[in-house]
Design a protein around this motif. Structure first.
Motif, mmCIF file in Angstrom:
data_model
loop_
_atom_site.group_PDB
_atom_site.id
_atom_site.type_symbol
_atom_site.label_atom_id
_atom_site.label_comp_id
_atom_site.label_asym_id
_atom_site.label_seq_id
_atom_site.Cartn_x
_atom_site.Cartn_y
_atom_site.Cartn_z
ATOM 1 N N TRP A 1 0.851 -1.178 0.000
ATOM 2 C CA TRP A 1 0.000 0.000 0.000
ATOM 3 C C TRP A 1 0.892 1.236 0.000
ATOM 4 C CZ3 TRP A 1 1.464 -2.490 4.342
ATOM 5 C CH2 TRP A 1 1.849 -1.735 5.447
ATOM 6 N N THR A 2 0.289 2.383 -0.112
ATOM 7 C CA THR A 2 1.031 3.645 -0.115
ATOM 8 C C THR A 2 0.665 4.444 1.120
ATOM 9 O OG1 THR A 2 1.098 3.701 -2.527
ATOM 10 C CG2 THR A 2 1.509 5.768 -1.367
ATOM 11 N N ASP A 3 1.675 4.798 1.888
ATOM 12 C CA ASP A 3 1.476 5.595 3.097
ATOM 13 C C ASP A 3 1.438 7.069 2.704
ATOM 14 O OD1 ASP A 3 1.388 6.738 5.554
ATOM 15 O OD2 ASP A 3 3.279 5.907 6.295
ATOM 16 N N THR A 4 0.291 7.709 2.916
ATOM 17 C CA THR A 4 0.120 9.119 2.539
ATOM 18 C C THR A 4 0.077 10.038 3.756
ATOM 19 O OG1 THR A 4 -2.283 8.826 2.503
ATOM 20 C CG2 THR A 4 -1.115 8.506 0.423
ATOM 21 N N ASN A 5 0.484 9.524 4.917
ATOM 22 C CA ASN A 5 0.432 10.343 6.125
ATOM 23 C C ASN A 5 1.530 11.401 6.163
ATOM 24 O OD1 ASN A 5 -1.790 8.982 7.203
ATOM 25 N ND2 ASN A 5 -0.495 7.384 8.077
ATOM 26 N N GLY A 6 2.648 11.135 5.508
ATOM 27 C CA GLY A 6 3.761 12.087 5.502
ATOM 28 C C GLY A 6 3.641 13.105 4.378
ATOM 29 N N THR A 7 4.686 13.904 4.228
ATOM 30 C CA THR A 7 4.693 14.920 3.165
ATOM 31 C C THR A 7 4.858 14.301 1.790
ATOM 32 O OG1 THR A 7 7.082 15.206 3.524
ATOM 33 C CG2 THR A 7 5.596 16.686 4.724
ATOM 34 N N THR A 8 5.509 13.120 1.744
ATOM 35 C CA THR A 8 5.726 12.412 0.475
ATOM 36 C C THR A 8 5.120 11.018 0.559
ATOM 37 O OG1 THR A 8 7.820 13.596 0.147
ATOM 38 C CG2 THR A 8 7.457 11.605 -1.171
ATOM 39 N N PRO A 9 4.274 10.632 -0.407
ATOM 40 C CA PRO A 9 3.717 9.269 -0.395
ATOM 41 C C PRO A 9 4.838 8.235 -0.415
ATOM 42 C CG PRO A 9 2.545 10.645 -1.974
ATOM 43 C CD PRO A 9 3.739 11.438 -1.523
ATOM 44 N N THR A 10 4.725 7.228 0.457
ATOM 45 C CA THR A 10 5.768 6.218 0.598
ATOM 46 C C THR A 10 5.203 4.839 0.300
ATOM 47 O OG1 THR A 10 6.812 7.536 2.340
ATOM 48 C CG2 THR A 10 7.477 5.226 2.160
ATOM 49 N N PRO A 11 5.787 4.118 -0.688
ATOM 50 C CA PRO A 11 5.344 2.742 -0.931
ATOM 51 C C PRO A 11 5.707 1.843 0.251
ATOM 52 C CG PRO A 11 6.586 3.609 -2.803
ATOM 53 C CD PRO A 11 6.793 4.562 -1.665
ATOM 54 N N MET A 12 4.751 1.025 0.668
ATOM 55 C CA MET A 12 4.956 0.132 1.805
ATOM 56 C C MET A 12 4.757 -1.314 1.353
ATOM 57 S SD MET A 12 5.534 2.412 4.163
ATOM 58 C CE MET A 12 5.421 1.484 5.701
ATOM 59 N N MET A 13 5.645 -2.179 1.801
ATOM 60 C CA MET A 13 5.547 -3.619 1.539
ATOM 61 C C MET A 13 5.650 -4.343 2.872
ATOM 62 S SD MET A 13 7.956 -3.990 -1.869
ATOM 63 C CE MET A 13 9.313 -3.096 -1.069
ATOM 64 N N ALA A 14 4.680 -5.185 3.189
ATOM 65 C CA ALA A 14 4.638 -5.825 4.501
ATOM 66 C C ALA A 14 4.348 -7.318 4.369
ATOM 67 C CB ALA A 14 3.586 -5.168 5.382
ATOM 68 N N ASN A 15 4.989 -8.076 5.237
ATOM 69 C CA ASN A 15 4.779 -9.514 5.347
ATOM 70 C C ASN A 15 4.333 -9.794 6.781
ATOM 71 O OD1 ASN A 15 4.858 -12.272 5.428
ATOM 72 N ND2 ASN A 15 7.002 -12.479 4.868
ATOM 73 N N TYR A 16 3.040 -10.108 6.968
ATOM 74 C CA TYR A 16 2.464 -10.238 8.303
ATOM 75 C C TYR A 16 2.433 -11.697 8.760
ATOM 76 C CZ TYR A 16 0.884 -5.396 8.123
ATOM 77 O OH TYR A 16 0.842 -4.026 8.051
ATOM 78 N N SER A 17 2.789 -11.904 10.031
ATOM 79 C CA SER A 17 2.667 -13.207 10.687
ATOM 80 C C SER A 17 1.850 -12.998 11.960
ATOM 81 C CB SER A 17 4.046 -13.782 11.029
ATOM 82 O OG SER A 17 4.793 -14.029 9.856
ATOM 83 N N LEU A 18 0.635 -13.518 11.957
ATOM 84 C CA LEU A 18 -0.308 -13.288 13.042
ATOM 85 C C LEU A 18 -0.633 -14.602 13.731
ATOM 86 C CD1 LEU A 18 -2.766 -11.026 11.008
ATOM 87 C CD2 LEU A 18 -0.722 -10.319 12.267
ATOM 88 N N LYS A 19 -0.781 -14.551 15.053
ATOM 89 C CA LYS A 19 -1.105 -15.752 15.822
ATOM 90 C C LYS A 19 -2.331 -15.472 16.684
ATOM 91 C CE LYS A 19 2.242 -18.218 17.462
ATOM 92 N NZ LYS A 19 3.368 -18.699 18.315
ATOM 93 N N TYR A 20 -3.280 -16.438 16.669
ATOM 94 C CA TYR A 20 -4.532 -16.297 17.417
ATOM 95 C C TYR A 20 -4.820 -17.558 18.224
ATOM 96 C CZ TYR A 20 -5.679 -12.358 14.328
ATOM 97 O OH TYR A 20 -5.668 -11.170 13.643
ATOM 98 N N LEU A 21 -5.530 -17.376 19.320
ATOM 99 C CA LEU A 21 -6.186 -18.475 20.012
ATOM 100 C C LEU A 21 -7.640 -18.458 19.557
ATOM 101 C CD1 LEU A 21 -6.381 -20.736 22.141
ATOM 102 C CD2 LEU A 21 -6.878 -18.960 23.835
#
Length: 206
Positions: free
Chosen positions: A81-101
């Motif tokens: 996704w693209t982070d638009t919170n800053g002054t310059t849009p920043t491309p973001m790449m994330a690899n999520y590892s989530l654990k649930y009960l």
């Protein structure tokens, strides 16, 4: 008279052998991925994971049971996704590892046995509580992101498989279960990402 006594004794033995509750253990290698409802958030790749748990079948009839238990479930996936919170849009790449009960709750329907073998189908859902959340985001590896991930999740599940009786109360089973997230995985108001998984369940019922 002896015949009647023998018949009543047989009924008593059968009643004693019948069980209303079965316990089991299982392991679940799975394929997991994220799904977004927003074009600006793009899931890019699925991941391989592993879950395991304790299952409980509460008998409702000859061919029906309420299936529940406890599961340590691994979910996640990759997305951009693209982070638009800053002054310059920043491309973001994330690899999520989530654990649930997770606590599943499903209706299980089973066929009659044929040569000690039966087939089953199940559908229902469940609730999960977040235990841990890690992510590789751009060059920052193994970050803790629990503050970005919802504490609770709800899911729908459907699946089926086969059981093989190796003793009176002991069965081996293997099946496929699909779980689809019903709630937003992340604490975001402007987009929703849901965690899904396709699992191979292999285990034993006592």
């Amino acid at each position: 008279m002896l015949l009647v006594l023998g018949f009543l004794l047989g009924l008593n033995i059968i009643a004693q052998n019948e069980k209303s509750l079965y316990l089991g253990l299982y392991a679940s290698p799975n394929v997991m991925w994220l799904h977004s409802n927003n074009n600006s958030v793009e899931p890019t790749q699925s991941k391989l994971g592993f879950s395991y748990g304790l299952m409980v079948d509460i008998t409702l009839g000859d061919y029906y049971a309420l299936a529940t238990g406890l599961e340590i479930a691994q979910l996640g996936g990759k997305m951009n996704w693209t982070d638009t919170n800053g002054t310059t849009p920043t491309p973001m790449m994330a690899n999520y590892s989530l654990k649930y009960l997770e606590i599943p709750l499903a209706l299980k329907m089973q066929t009659a046995k044929i040569n000690d073998m039966s087939f089953y189908g199940r559908f229902g859902g469940g609730l999960g509580v977040r235990l841990d959340a890690k992510a590789d985001i751009n060059a920052n590896l193994n970050q803790t992101v629990t503050s970005d991930v919802q504490l609770l999740r709800a899911f729908f599940s459907i699946g089926g498989g086969i059981e093989y009786t190796i003793a009176y109360n002991t069965r081996l089973f293997a099946g496929i279960i699909y779980k689809s997230g019903l709630t937003n995985t992340f604490k975001q108001d402007d987009w929703s990402v849901k965690a899904n998984a396709l699992s191979l369940n292999v285990g034993v019922i006592f």
